[in-house]
Design an enzyme around this catalytic site. Structure first.
Site, mmCIF file in Angstrom:
data_model
loop_
_atom_site.group_PDB
_atom_site.id
_atom_site.type_symbol
_atom_site.label_atom_id
_atom_site.label_comp_id
_atom_site.label_asym_id
_atom_site.label_seq_id
_atom_site.Cartn_x
_atom_site.Cartn_y
_atom_site.Cartn_z
ATOM 1 N N GLY A 245 25.587 -44.510 -29.450
ATOM 2 C CA GLY A 245 26.770 -45.364 -29.422
ATOM 3 C C GLY A 245 27.934 -44.689 -30.108
ATOM 4 O O GLY A 245 27.795 -43.639 -30.736
ATOM 5 N N ASP B 254 31.255 -57.363 -41.400
ATOM 6 C CA ASP B 254 31.164 -57.156 -39.948
ATOM 7 C C ASP B 254 29.782 -57.531 -39.440
ATOM 8 O O ASP B 254 29.190 -56.829 -38.623
ATOM 9 C CB ASP B 254 31.493 -55.704 -39.594
ATOM 10 C CG ASP B 254 31.890 -55.548 -38.112
ATOM 11 O OD1 ASP B 254 32.154 -56.587 -37.472
ATOM 12 O OD2 ASP B 254 31.931 -54.423 -37.622
ATOM 13 N N GLY C 77 31.835 -45.708 -32.168
ATOM 14 C CA GLY C 77 32.785 -46.685 -32.663
ATOM 15 C C GLY C 77 33.964 -45.993 -33.291
ATOM 16 O O GLY C 77 34.097 -44.767 -33.236
#
Length: 679
Positions: free
Chosen positions: A354, A472, A356
């Site tokens: 992933g 978060d 970010g």
């Protein structure tokens, strides 16, 4: 005790005074070694609920808390009266000997440490710890006991200890590679003068492989202090221990779950040392003697030991005011860039998990076969190298079964990498928002996931060495292991480069709309209750199988919080429950919806703390207050899966914090930045 040990003469006086007591105690309790009462951790009142919980827990631990391989763990009680206990038997101990040792320990330790909330006792075949805080999976190296044989190595000392370290390193790797049931290894090797070295190493199996390695390395480093020139020695800590001798002292059934018979006892005179650190070490001198004549020899040995140790202190290469233990610990977490590059196949796209706003994450495999996840941080940070190392050290100490474990870091040139344990089942959002996969999440599995997230968050807020405000918390930051246990991720990126923050507000906001508490999203004010708000949103998502963004449900277009509140107000809360969940009774799910709505109330003061949330989740008899209206996000044109990074002018006051924000879209699994506050 510290006052008794403030000088060399105090040590000798304490030794002489304590000798007769130890002889009596050794006869009554032949396997007793040493106990330590954590006086600074507080006392409990007599006849209190805490005392009752402790007594009950210790009474059932040997019979109900074991894993079948000599490791015991049980919590008992609720809230501030909850007690945790850990027991560890030597890996070569007979099951009967193991249980007998623990039974003895559970009787003796509360007597030795009356009214102490936290204590640890070491015995020849077992260790017992209890506390009012969770210790499972938490590595600690501050408390140790030293024992050593009084006989010196006759010749070839350097070769002897070189052979010993090679043997111990090999056993360490075997033990650390053990399963979550047992981490234990024994072995032997040739030594100078036709001798054979025998050694035993062990970790508590709740430690990760890396933590077991680190714990044993820390213990091995004490060999020059505890066992200088000695033919036998032993270092016993709360999470790991080792022993070596030039004779066979253990039962040779290393591969069996538990040995069939106890190892032969030792008649060697031993000496022990207690709580230690590299900067300030408290040493307790204890002897188990067979005749009064040995006492004089040991007193002389103590004086010689203290003299040598004093000389070593003068010759330290570190500055006096430098935290030696901290620096050595952080260096032990460091990986080379070449190791991580090879592990991830040069950070190939095929291994990319992933990406970010704070960097990309890659899957990797170390040479020893361990799977890892490597986060390659962006190169736009102004953080210094020492800050980064200190940050990593703080985060590495955050260890809980419901947190993704930070294994280490790499810092070479402009490269900054964080190395985490690899969690195989991806993140919760891949399951809870996928209709085909969501059908496999029955209510039992969902409430276990909710409970695990709550316990992990409680640890971050209350039980860890630090106070971490996650900021978060969302479904994509909850990873699931192979047993579908939840692990909170992206909690470990401390903002050491933001120096103008306080515990109450910040001039830089990071997080995800839809999960963010209104006081944080609008004004930058944060506290533990901002995380509670995010937890409430996540709870309602797990129950409903819906994201907290605008969706159509019948004639209504609204976000999840608005939908949940409308149905709760109209007494149709069963509509919130995911239709794919099949249960015989909805009362428990309705209670969880109630708790979720309490967590997302707009008024910060009305939200419970995570300590209260965990209590409410675990106690059906506890009455719940009536929730007030939550904060809604349906009028926002920003979806709940869109990350937010907002900058305020660092010179504005709290009252000047306006709503002007620059919103940068990033993927749902963007790394968060957490605030860490030492306790």
């Amino acid at each position: 005790m510290a006052r008794l040990l403030s000088s060399s003469s105090s040590v000798v006086i304490f030794f002489i005074h304590f000798q007769i007591l130890l002889i009596t105690q050794a006869i009554a309790q032949p396997d007793f070694l040493y106990h330590f009462c954590e006086n600074h951790k507080g006392n409990y009142p007599r006849n209190s609920t805490y005392e009752s919980n402790l007594n009950h827990l210790l009474s059932i631990l040997p019979s109900q808390g074991g894993n079948g391989y000599g490791f015991y763990y049980l919590p008992y009680g609720n809230s501030s009266n909850q007690v945790y206990a850990i027991g560890l038997c030597r890996g070569d101990a007979n099951p009967d000997v193991c249980v007998s040792c623990l039974n003895n320990a559970t009787q003796r330790l509360p007597q030795n440490c009356p009214n102490q909330k936290e204590a640890v006792g070491w015995y020849d075949y077992c260790m017992l710890r209890y506390s009012n805080r969770s210790m499972f999976g938490v590595m600690e190296t501050s408390l140790k006991v030293y024992l050593w044989n009084t006989q010196n190595v006759s010749s070839n000392v350097d070769e002897f200890f070189s052979d010993l370290r090679t043997l111990l390193d090999g056993l360490k790797n075997r033990a650390a590679s053990g399963s979550s049931l047992r981490k234990f290894a024994t072995g032997n090797a040739s030594a100078p003068d036709f001798q054979t070295l025998y050694a035993l190493v062990q970790c508590t199996p709740d430690l990760s492989k890396q933590d077991c390695n680190n714990c044993l390395d820390d213990a091995f480093d004490d060999i020059p202090t505890c066992c200088d020139n000695k033919i036998g020695g032993r270092v016993i800590g709360t999470n790991c221990n080792f022993r070596y001798e030039i004779r066979l002292f253990y039962n040779q059934t290393d591969d069996a779950p538990l040995a069939s018979s106890p190892p032969p006892s030792t008649n060697a005179t031993t000496t022990t040392g207690g709580n230690e650190s590299n900067t300030s070490r408290t040493t307790v001198i204890i002897a188990v003697v067979s005749s009064a004549a040995v006492a004089l020899v040991l007193i002389i040995s103590v004086c010689v030991f203290l003299k040598k140790r004093g000389a070593r202190k003068i010759d330290q290469t570190h500055p006096v005011n430098e935290p030696v233990e901290e620096i050595e610990s952080v260096e032990s977490l460091q990986y080379s860039f070449e190791t991580t590059r090879v592990a991830t196949d040069n950070f190939s796209e095929a291994n990319k998990l992933g990406q970010g706003g704070f960097g990309s994450v890659y899957r990797g495999k170390l040479p020893n076969g361990q799977d890892i996840a490597v986060k390659r941080l962006s190169r736009n940070s102004n953080q210094g190298d020492l800050e980064f190392k200190n940050e990593v050290l703080l985060v590495a100490k955050l260890q809980h079964r419901n947190l993704v474990r930070l294994l280490g870091f790499c810092l070479e040139g402009s490269e900054r990498l964080l190395v985490y344990e690899f969690v195989p089942n991806a993140s919760l959002d891949h399951f809870i928002f996928d209709p085909s996969k969501r059908a496999n999440l029955d209510w039992e599995r969902r409430y276990k996931i909710i409970g695990g997230i709550a316990r992990g968050l409680l640890y971050l807020h209350e039980d860890s060495r630090l106070r971490v405000i996650h900021r978060d918390l969302k479904a994509s930051n909850i990873l699931l292991d192979k047993e579908m246990h939840p692990k909170i991720s992206d909690f470990g990126m401390a903002r050491l480069f933001v120096v103008d923050q306080t515990q109450g507000n910040t001039n830089r906001i990071v997080g995800t709309y839809g999960y963010m508490a209104p006081e944080y999203a609008m004004h930058g004010h944060f506290s533990v209750r901002t995380d509670v708000f995010s937890f409430g949103v996540l709870l309602l998502e797990i129950v409903s199988g819906q994201k907290n963004n605008c969706f159509r449900h019948g004639e209504h277009v609204e976000d999840l919080l608005s939908y949940a509140w409308r149905n709760w107000r109209d007494r149709t809360a069963s509509n919130i429950i995911d239709p794919l969940v099949r249960v015989n009774s909805v009362s428990e799910i309705m209670r969880y919806i109630h708790i979720g709505l309490l967590c997302v109330q707009e008024n910060v003061a009305h939200r419970p703390t995570m300590n209260t949330v965990v209590l409410m989740l675990n106690s059906n008899s506890l009455s719940l207050p009536v929730p007030t209206e939550p904060a809604f996000f349906m009028n926002s044109n920003i979806g709940s899966d869109m990350a937010l990074a907002s900058e305020f002018n660092s010179r504005t006051t709290e009252s000047d914090h306006s709503e002007s924000k620059s919103v940068n879209q990033a993927s749902a699994n963007e790394a968060s930045i957490s605030e860490l506050y030492p306790r």
